[in-house]
Scaffold this motif. Structure first.
Motif, PDB file in Angstrom:
ATOM      1  N   VAL A 187     -20.003 118.322 -15.422  1.00  0.00           N
ATOM      2  CA  VAL A 187     -19.835 118.711 -14.024  1.00  0.00           C
ATOM      3  C   VAL A 187     -20.401 117.652 -13.086  1.00  0.00           C
ATOM      4  N   ILE A 188     -19.586 117.262 -12.129  1.00  0.00           N
ATOM      5  CA  ILE A 188     -20.050 116.440 -11.013  1.00  0.00           C
ATOM      6  C   ILE A 188     -20.166 117.380  -9.822  1.00  0.00           C
ATOM      7  N   ALA A 189     -21.375 117.506  -9.264  1.00  0.00           N
ATOM      8  CA  ALA A 189     -21.624 118.405  -8.151  1.00  0.00           C
ATOM      9  C   ALA A 189     -21.979 117.583  -6.916  1.00  0.00           C
ATOM     10  N   LEU A 190     -21.162 117.680  -5.878  1.00  0.00           N
ATOM     11  CA  LEU A 190     -21.364 116.900  -4.664  1.00  0.00           C
ATOM     12  C   LEU A 190     -21.582 117.816  -3.464  1.00  0.00           C
ATOM     13  N   SER A 191     -22.373 117.339  -2.512  1.00  0.00           N
ATOM     14  CA  SER A 191     -22.608 118.108  -1.299  1.00  0.00           C
ATOM     15  C   SER A 191     -23.002 117.175  -0.165  1.00  0.00           C
ATOM     16  N   ARG A 192     -23.008 117.721   1.026  1.00  0.00           N
ATOM     17  CA  ARG A 192     -23.423 116.916   2.178  1.00  0.00           C
ATOM     18  C   ARG A 192     -24.913 116.629   2.130  1.00  0.00           C
ATOM     19  N   SER A 193     -25.716 117.637   1.787  1.00  0.00           N
ATOM     20  CA  SER A 193     -27.168 117.467   1.811  1.00  0.00           C
ATOM     21  C   SER A 193     -27.672 116.511   0.738  1.00  0.00           C
ATOM     22  N   ALA A 194     -27.068 116.572  -0.438  1.00  0.00           N
ATOM     23  CA  ALA A 194     -27.552 115.747  -1.549  1.00  0.00           C
ATOM     24  C   ALA A 194     -26.846 114.406  -1.668  1.00  0.00           C
ATOM     25  N   ASP A 195     -25.578 114.371  -1.288  1.00  0.00           N
ATOM     26  CA  ASP A 195     -24.779 113.166  -1.535  1.00  0.00           C
ATOM     27  C   ASP A 195     -24.133 112.581  -0.287  1.00  0.00           C
ATOM     28  N   GLY A 196     -24.291 113.237   0.840  1.00  0.00           N
ATOM     29  CA  GLY A 196     -23.709 112.730   2.077  1.00  0.00           C
ATOM     30  C   GLY A 196     -22.217 112.930   2.200  1.00  0.00           C
ATOM     31  N   LEU A 197     -21.646 113.804   1.368  1.00  0.00           N
ATOM     32  CA  LEU A 197     -20.209 114.066   1.456  1.00  0.00           C
ATOM     33  C   LEU A 197     -19.962 115.113   2.541  1.00  0.00           C
ATOM     34  N   ASP A 198     -19.462 114.648   3.675  1.00  0.00           N
ATOM     35  CA  ASP A 198     -19.161 115.509   4.822  1.00  0.00           C
ATOM     36  C   ASP A 198     -17.650 115.678   4.900  1.00  0.00           C
ATOM     37  N   VAL A 199     -17.156 116.877   4.634  1.00  0.00           N
ATOM     38  CA  VAL A 199     -15.709 117.075   4.577  1.00  0.00           C
ATOM     39  C   VAL A 199     -15.040 116.902   5.932  1.00  0.00           C
ATOM     40  N   THR A 200     -15.817 116.873   7.012  1.00  0.00           N
ATOM     41  CA  THR A 200     -15.223 116.666   8.341  1.00  0.00           C
ATOM     42  C   THR A 200     -15.094 115.182   8.683  1.00  0.00           C
ATOM     43  N   ASP A 201     -15.547 114.326   7.784  1.00  0.00           N
ATOM     44  CA  ASP A 201     -15.523 112.867   7.999  1.00  0.00           C
ATOM     45  C   ASP A 201     -14.735 112.235   6.850  1.00  0.00           C
ATOM     46  N   GLU A 202     -13.526 111.772   7.120  1.00  0.00           N
ATOM     47  CA  GLU A 202     -12.677 111.260   6.047  1.00  0.00           C
ATOM     48  C   GLU A 202     -13.291 110.065   5.340  1.00  0.00           C
ATOM     49  N   GLN A 203     -13.953 109.190   6.072  1.00  0.00           N
ATOM     50  CA  GLN A 203     -14.562 108.039   5.415  1.00  0.00           C
ATOM     51  C   GLN A 203     -15.651 108.461   4.435  1.00  0.00           C
ATOM     52  N   SER A 204     -16.373 109.520   4.791  1.00  0.00           N
ATOM     53  CA  SER A 204     -17.390 110.057   3.889  1.00  0.00           C
ATOM     54  C   SER A 204     -16.746 110.616   2.628  1.00  0.00           C
ATOM     55  N   VAL A 205     -15.666 111.360   2.788  1.00  0.00           N
ATOM     56  CA  VAL A 205     -14.948 111.918   1.640  1.00  0.00           C
ATOM     57  C   VAL A 205     -14.404 110.802   0.765  1.00  0.00           C
ATOM     58  N   LYS A 206     -13.757 109.847   1.394  1.00  0.00           N
ATOM     59  CA  LYS A 206     -13.147 108.732   0.662  1.00  0.00           C
ATOM     60  C   LYS A 206     -14.193 107.954  -0.128  1.00  0.00           C
ATOM     61  N   ALA A 207     -15.305 107.639   0.515  1.00  0.00           N
ATOM     62  CA  ALA A 207     -16.351 106.852  -0.150  1.00  0.00           C
ATOM     63  C   ALA A 207     -16.974 107.615  -1.310  1.00  0.00           C
ATOM     64  N   SER A 208     -17.223 108.904  -1.117  1.00  0.00           N
ATOM     65  CA  SER A 208     -17.844 109.709  -2.169  1.00  0.00           C
ATOM     66  C   SER A 208     -16.950 109.831  -3.388  1.00  0.00           C
ATOM     67  N   LEU A 209     -15.663 110.065  -3.154  1.00  0.00           N
ATOM     68  CA  LEU A 209     -14.742 110.258  -4.272  1.00  0.00           C
ATOM     69  C   LEU A 209     -14.329 108.943  -4.917  1.00  0.00           C
ATOM     70  N   ALA A 210     -14.412 107.854  -4.176  1.00  0.00           N
ATOM     71  CA  ALA A 210     -14.055 106.545  -4.736  1.00  0.00           C
ATOM     72  C   ALA A 210     -15.006 106.138  -5.854  1.00  0.00           C
ATOM     73  N   ARG A 211     -16.187 106.725  -5.874  1.00  0.00           N
ATOM     74  CA  ARG A 211     -17.171 106.380  -6.898  1.00  0.00           C
ATOM     75  C   ARG A 211     -16.910 107.086  -8.227  1.00  0.00           C
ATOM     76  N   LEU A 212     -15.942 107.997  -8.241  1.00  0.00           N
ATOM     77  CA  LEU A 212     -15.662 108.764  -9.452  1.00  0.00           C
ATOM     78  C   LEU A 212     -14.563 108.114 -10.272  1.00  0.00           C
ATOM     79  N   ASP A 213     -14.697 108.177 -11.576  1.00  0.00           N
ATOM     80  CA  ASP A 213     -13.703 107.613 -12.482  1.00  0.00           C
ATOM     81  C   ASP A 213     -13.130 108.700 -13.381  1.00  0.00           C
ATOM     82  N   GLY A 214     -12.021 108.385 -14.026  1.00  0.00           N
ATOM     83  CA  GLY A 214     -11.417 109.311 -14.970  1.00  0.00           C
ATOM     84  C   GLY A 214     -10.667 110.431 -14.278  1.00  0.00           C
TER      85      GLY A 214
END
Length: 220
Positions: free
Chosen positions: A28-55
Motif C-alpha cells: 500500500v502506498i498511502a498519500l495525503s496532504r498533511s504527510a506528503d503535500g498532495l493537495d487535490v485542489t492543486d494539479e501540480q501537487s497531484v502531478k508531482a506526487s504521482l510522478a514519483r510512483l512506478d509500476g
C-alpha cells in the motif's frame, strides 16, 4: 503481491482503508496532504506526487472530500449560497479526484482487473434528493458522479478490465461529520471493510456506476 494506492490516507476512512489493505497482505502506498503535500485542489501537487510512483496498481482509491469550505457550513437555505464556497467544494469534491485519475491513469494495468474508486455521497443523487439544502456539497458530489461515469467510458476503451466507480461509504464517525447527528454512523474501520467488500465484488460490467456501502446501485 497486489498493490494499492490510497489518496487521502492520513485519517478517517482513508487511513482505515490503507490499514485494512495492508493487513490483507497488499503493498500500500498511502498519500495525503498533511504527510506528503498532495493537495487535490492543486494539479501540480497531484502531478508531482504521482510522478514519483512506478509500476501499476490494482486498486486506487481517492478518499478526500469536504463537507464545507471557506468557513461556510452546508447551506440550509438558498440565501446562504456563496460562490467562493461553492467553487471550493467543487475543487475538493469533484475536480480533485479527477485530477488524481488524470495523472494516475498510467498506473492502471491494461492486462488485468483494476479498480479506481472515488468516495462520493448519497446526497449527490439528484433522484434521491427529497430534503433540499446542502447546495454546494450535493452539487459537487453529483458532479463527481458524472465525471467518474464519463471517465469510465473513456478508460474502458484502453483498459478493458478497469472498473471506475463512485462509492457512498455511509455516514462515518470522523471529524468530517462530528458536528452532524446521525444514529447510524459507523466507525472508519467498519466503513473501510464495507467498501473493500464492495470493491472485491465489482466486475468490469459495473464500471461507471454509483454504489453504496452494501454494493447497491444508487440512482443518479
Amino acid at each position: 503481491m497486489k498493490k494499492a494506492l490510497i489518496v487521502g490516507a492520513s485519517r478517517g476512512i482513508g487511513a482505515a482503508l490503507a490499514q485494512d489493505l495492508t493487513d490483507r497482505g497488499e503493498s500500500v502506498i498511502a498519500l495525503s496532504r498533511s504527510a506528503d503535500g498532495l493537495d487535490v485542489t492543486d494539479e501540480q501537487s497531484v502531478k508531482a506526487s504521482l510522478a514519483r510512483l512506478d509500476g501499476t496498481f490494482d486498486t486506487i482509491i481517492v478518499a478526500t472530500g469536504a463537507l464545507s469550505a471557506e468557513d461556510h457550513a452546508p447551506e440550509k437555505t438558498l440565501k446562504m449560497l456563496d460562490p467562493a464556497a461553492t467553487a471550493a467544494q467543487f475543487a475538493v469534491n469533484a475536480t480533485g479526484p479527477m485530477l488524481v485519475l488524470k495523472h494516475a491513469l498510467r498506473l492502471l494495468p491494461r492486462d488485468r482487473r483494476s479498480v479506481f474508486a472515488a468516495l462520493s455521497a448519497r446526497v449527490g443523487s439528484i433522484g434521491d434528493n427529497r430534503l433540499g439544502g446542502w447546495y454546494s456539497y450535493r452539487a459537487s458530489k453529483a458532479a463527481l458522479n458524472q465525471l467518474v461515469h464519463t471517465a469510465a467510458i473513456e478508460i474502458a476503451r484502453s483498459h478493458s478490465q478497469a472498473i471506475c466507480v463512485a462509492l457512498h461509504p455511509g455516514t462515518v464517525a470522523t471529524a468530517f461529520t462530528e458536528n452532524y447527528r446521525d444514529r447510524d454512523k459507523v466507525t472508519p474501520k467498519h466503513a473501510a471493510a464495507n467498501l473493500l467488500a464492495v470493491i472485491d465484488g465489482l466486475s468490469a460490467a459495473d464500471t461507471g456506476g454509483f454504489f453504496d456501502w452494501a454494493g447497491k446501485s444508487i440512482k443518479w
